[in-house]
Design a protein around this motif. Structure first.
Motif, mmCIF file in Angstrom:
data_model
loop_
_atom_site.group_PDB
_atom_site.id
_atom_site.type_symbol
_atom_site.label_atom_id
_atom_site.label_comp_id
_atom_site.label_asym_id
_atom_site.label_seq_id
_atom_site.Cartn_x
_atom_site.Cartn_y
_atom_site.Cartn_z
ATOM 1 N N UNK A 1 27.790 26.219 -5.726
ATOM 2 C CA UNK A 1 28.611 26.731 -3.864
ATOM 3 C C UNK A 1 28.802 27.861 -3.963
ATOM 4 N N UNK B 1 35.720 28.687 -2.831
ATOM 5 C CA UNK B 1 34.390 29.270 -1.092
ATOM 6 C C UNK B 1 33.186 28.848 -1.661
ATOM 7 N N UNK B 2 32.453 28.279 -0.392
ATOM 8 C CA UNK B 2 31.175 27.483 -0.220
ATOM 9 C C UNK B 2 31.554 26.079 0.023
ATOM 10 N N UNK B 3 32.652 25.332 -0.422
ATOM 11 C CA UNK B 3 32.294 23.616 -0.635
ATOM 12 C C UNK B 3 33.604 23.156 0.469
ATOM 13 N N UNK B 4 32.749 21.562 1.065
ATOM 14 C CA UNK B 4 33.901 21.499 1.931
ATOM 15 C C UNK B 4 34.151 19.880 1.103
ATOM 16 N N UNK C 1 25.810 18.099 6.801
ATOM 17 C CA UNK C 1 26.645 19.642 6.177
ATOM 18 C C UNK C 1 25.821 20.035 5.797
ATOM 19 N N UNK C 2 25.397 21.493 6.281
ATOM 20 C CA UNK C 2 24.268 22.270 5.162
ATOM 21 C C UNK C 2 25.174 22.910 4.377
ATOM 22 N N UNK C 3 26.592 22.386 3.943
ATOM 23 C CA UNK C 3 27.079 22.509 3.011
ATOM 24 C C UNK C 3 27.343 22.171 1.881
ATOM 25 N N UNK D 1 34.641 16.693 11.204
ATOM 26 C CA UNK D 1 34.878 16.758 9.791
ATOM 27 C C UNK D 1 35.888 17.886 9.841
ATOM 28 N N UNK D 2 37.227 18.624 9.187
ATOM 29 C CA UNK D 2 37.650 19.536 9.870
ATOM 30 C C UNK D 2 39.155 19.126 11.152
ATOM 31 N N UNK E 1 37.141 21.894 4.825
ATOM 32 C CA UNK E 1 38.751 22.453 5.606
ATOM 33 C C UNK E 1 39.910 22.310 6.498
ATOM 34 N N UNK E 2 40.996 22.744 6.122
ATOM 35 C CA UNK E 2 42.361 21.965 6.062
ATOM 36 C C UNK E 2 42.524 22.926 7.906
#
Lengths: 344, 322
Positions: B97, B137-140, B160-162, B188-189, B237-238
């Motif tokens: 992350x 931080x840094x996660x999905x 995704x890149x994460x 996503x999101x 993200x929410x």
């Protein structure tokens, strides 16, 4: 089937060490020492925020590894006492000074500091503080290269201390690289202290090298204060891993010749240890060995010292002139995916 | 022929392997055996070099994935159960992350977490870990509730890149069916209004979406109450905009989740609704979660530990009566 021999140092000198390679190793040791003395002085003068951790006494081990690795081809995950390995591998001293001094132009851009730096896309991984975590990470780079059909001739390497051998990550990582039989070299710099914890509170086996057999790794012991022995044994282990001989574990015996960090005076290290066999300075040993072999003259040595002092001075001066990161212009996002940037 | 939620996960992985040579699968028993839940059945036969059995070393599995991602691959890691990802916690939150923020080099890995409770599974094969990973931080973190979402969101996660924590609910594996894998392919999101209504909003995700819909049906029959159900789909993200827009229509919100009650997704939803839409509320926002104990083994205890249509209805009746 993995070979499970445990060699004593002098049994593994199959390949003759070249003058050129020995000088390369020693030059990296000197360059690193000079740079780290500079960084230590800056720390003591209050010019560096955060800690400074130096590799004094471990240069022979670290440089012997780094000098066998090729930038942009091999992968190396150094730990906190591997400035010499970084230097030998090809890290620009500016990366060190910029990261320590917080220049926005450094590879970590002020987002991470001191030794937590690297250039992962070029094969130099950026350590996290959790010991042993890099073993599997380096293994992953190698596994990816294997899947892509690009593994031939590559090698991965990482260094840890005696303390890291007590972690689960270290155990899982070693087992994983052995199961996959990856071309990897893991060095344990057994410097007798993990911060202030002595070896008798860290492990209960006679010698950490005994663990190699248990993991299915080929093991090598080396006197970490003996530069020529380090360069030979470590060089041969890297060559063996590179040429399909499977993962190699090296245990280097030495003594940390500094505190854990420059904030620590290391007063808990007994005088007998400091005056004992491993208390000698590998840089002094290396210089003596090269001079005795006729591979170095005092004049050359003096020239190198001038050269490296000037290099370190310049690297510090450049970094000191540069701005730190601007918190008002910082992106403040840890997300890489363009579609999700800025979303929480 | 009907397809299930687990079929979607298997098919998405098959497609990812077929379409992208950077994708490989790594996990315990996923090769010849096909995985504890058969999510990788037959895939090693097709891609022997890219479907790889791992030792029981969750820490090393994620450490490996981070290294492979740095080297340009897009690994999908199967944790045998979400619960065991705790062993890999350090590698997920500290190695994976932080990597992009620190170095600028992305770590596109997908970690599949077979999540949530099923009867008889007990404290260590039932956990919901989404909030833990979303905190960093840094996660999905995604939590698909439908067959189509299980399929499309896994394929999107690979792109995704994460680091993506893909929480797949074990209770839905074979029970949840659909005619095919096709859906609206929402990114996503973005949250989705699963059922529209005007009297109260239930914000939830994963298996609880289905329990919320059941509760909404009960209340409609009972008193004509029209309950809106919002499926968050990704908890990080929410999609707070969709949530607040729903609250603007209904004035009442129940945040519902299967995870433990201290903190977590439901707390995050309520706190954001209060911060961003306090003026829209006609009643204090409510939360309903699992009980504050480990997930119990016995089916009778388990059934009461998690929110049920009955407990959701009870919460909603109180919310509507305010």
């Amino acid at each position: 089937m993995t070979e499970q021999t445990i060699s004593t140092p002098n049994k593994d000198l199959s390949k003759e060490l070249s003058k050129e390679h020995a000088r390369d190793v020693f030059r990296a040791m000197l360059r690193a020492r000079v740079l780290e003395i500079k960084l230590s002085n800056l720390y003591k003068a209050g010019k560096i925020v955060g800690g400074v951790y130096i590799g004094k006494g471990q240069e022979a081990v670290s440089a012997s590894l780094g000098a066998c690795l090729t930038w942009n081809k091999d992968v190396f995950a150094p730990l906190i006492r591997d400035q010499a390995g970084r230097t030998a591998f090809g890290e620009d001293p500016l990366d060190a000074t910029r990261t320590y001094l917080g220049s926005a132009k450094g590879p970590m851009r002020g987002r991470d500091g001191n030794l937590h730096r690297g250039r992962p896309a070029e094969g130099l991984l950026a350590m996290i503080s959790h010991l042993g975590a890099a073993v599997a990470q380096v293994g992953g780079v190698l596994l990816a290269k294997r899947i892509k059909g690009e593994l031939d001739g590559c090698v991965g390497a990482t260094c840890v201390g005696d303390g890291a051998t007590s972690t689960g990550a270290f155990h899982e990582g070693l087992n994983f690289i052995a199961v996959e039989r990856l071309p990897m070299v893991v060095i344990i710099a057994d410097n007798q202290f993990a911060y202030s914890t002595p070896n008798d509170r860290q492990y209960a086996c006679d010698d950490l090298i005994d663990r190699a057999k248990g993991y299915g790794l080929e093991g090598h012991s080396v006197d970490g204060t003996d530069m020529l022995e380090c360069a030979t044994v470590i060089g041969n282990a890297v060559a063996k891993a590179r040429s399909g001989g499977g993962p190699q574990l090296i245990v280097a015996k030495l003594l940390r010749l500094s505190g854990h960090g420059e904030h620590d005076d290391g007063s808990y290290v007994a005088t007998e240890l400091q005056e004992g066999r491993y208390g000698r300075d590998c840089n002094d040993v290396g210089k003596q060995q090269l001079i005795e072999k006729g591979w170095l003259t005092e004049l050359e040595y003096s020239k190198w010292m001038l050269e490296f002092n000037a290099e370190a001075q310049e690297a510090v001066a450049v970094a000191q002139r540069e701005d730190g990161p601007n918190p008002y212009k910082e992106e403040w996002s840890a997300i890489a995916s363009p579609s999700l940037k800025g979303l929480q | 022929m009907a397809v299930t939620y687990i079929d979607a996960i298997r098919d998405a992985q098959e497609r990812a392997l077929a379409e992208n040579p950077k994708v490989f699968l790594y996990g315990q028993d996923i090769g010849k055996f096909g995985g504890a839940f058969k999510a990788t059945k037959g895939l090693q036969e097709q891609w022997p070099d890219r479907v790889i059995d791992a030792p029981i070393s969750e820490d090393a599995m994620i450490g490996m994935a981070v290294g492979a991602a740095i080297e340009g691959m897009r690994p999908i890691i199967e944790m045998q159960f979400a619960d065991f990802s705790s062993v890999a916690f350090n590698q997920i939150v500290n190695q994976a992350a932080t990597h992009y923020y620190r170095t600028g080099i992305p770590v596109p890995i997908v970690v599949r977490l077979p999540s949530g409770g099923t009867p008889g599974s007990g404290p260590f094969h039932s956990q919901s870990m989404e909030s833990i990973y979303a905190h960093y931080p840094g996660t999905v973190v995604v939590t698909p509730a439908t067959v189509a979402d299980a399929h499309s969101m896994l394929l999107q996660a690979v792109d995704l890149d994460d680091p993506v924590i893909y929480c797949e609910h074990k209770f839905l594996y074979r029970w949840l069916k659909s005619d095919n894998f096709e859906g609206d392919n929402l990114p996503i999101g973005k949250a989705r209004i699963t059922r529209s209504g005007k009297h109260a909003t239930v914000v939830t995700y994963s298996a609880m979406v289905h329990e919320a819909v059941r509760a909404a049906e009960i209340l409609y029959k009972e008193g004509g109450w029209e309950i809106e159900v919002v499926d968050l789909r990704s908890v990080k993200p929410l999609d707070i905009d969709t949530v607040v827009a729903s609250v603007a229509r209904t004035g009442r919100i129940l945040a519902l989740g299967e995870a433990f009650p201290w903190g977590g997704v439901t707390s995050e939803v309520v706190s954001r609704v209060c911060a961003e839409g306090f003026h829209l509320l006609d009643a204090p926002p409510m939360r309903l979660n699992a009980k504050d104990t480990p997930v119990p083994y016995h089916p009778k205890l388990w059934a009461m530990h998690r929110p049920t249509p009955e407990s959701i209805c009870e919460a909603l009746r109180n919310l509507l009566a305010y």
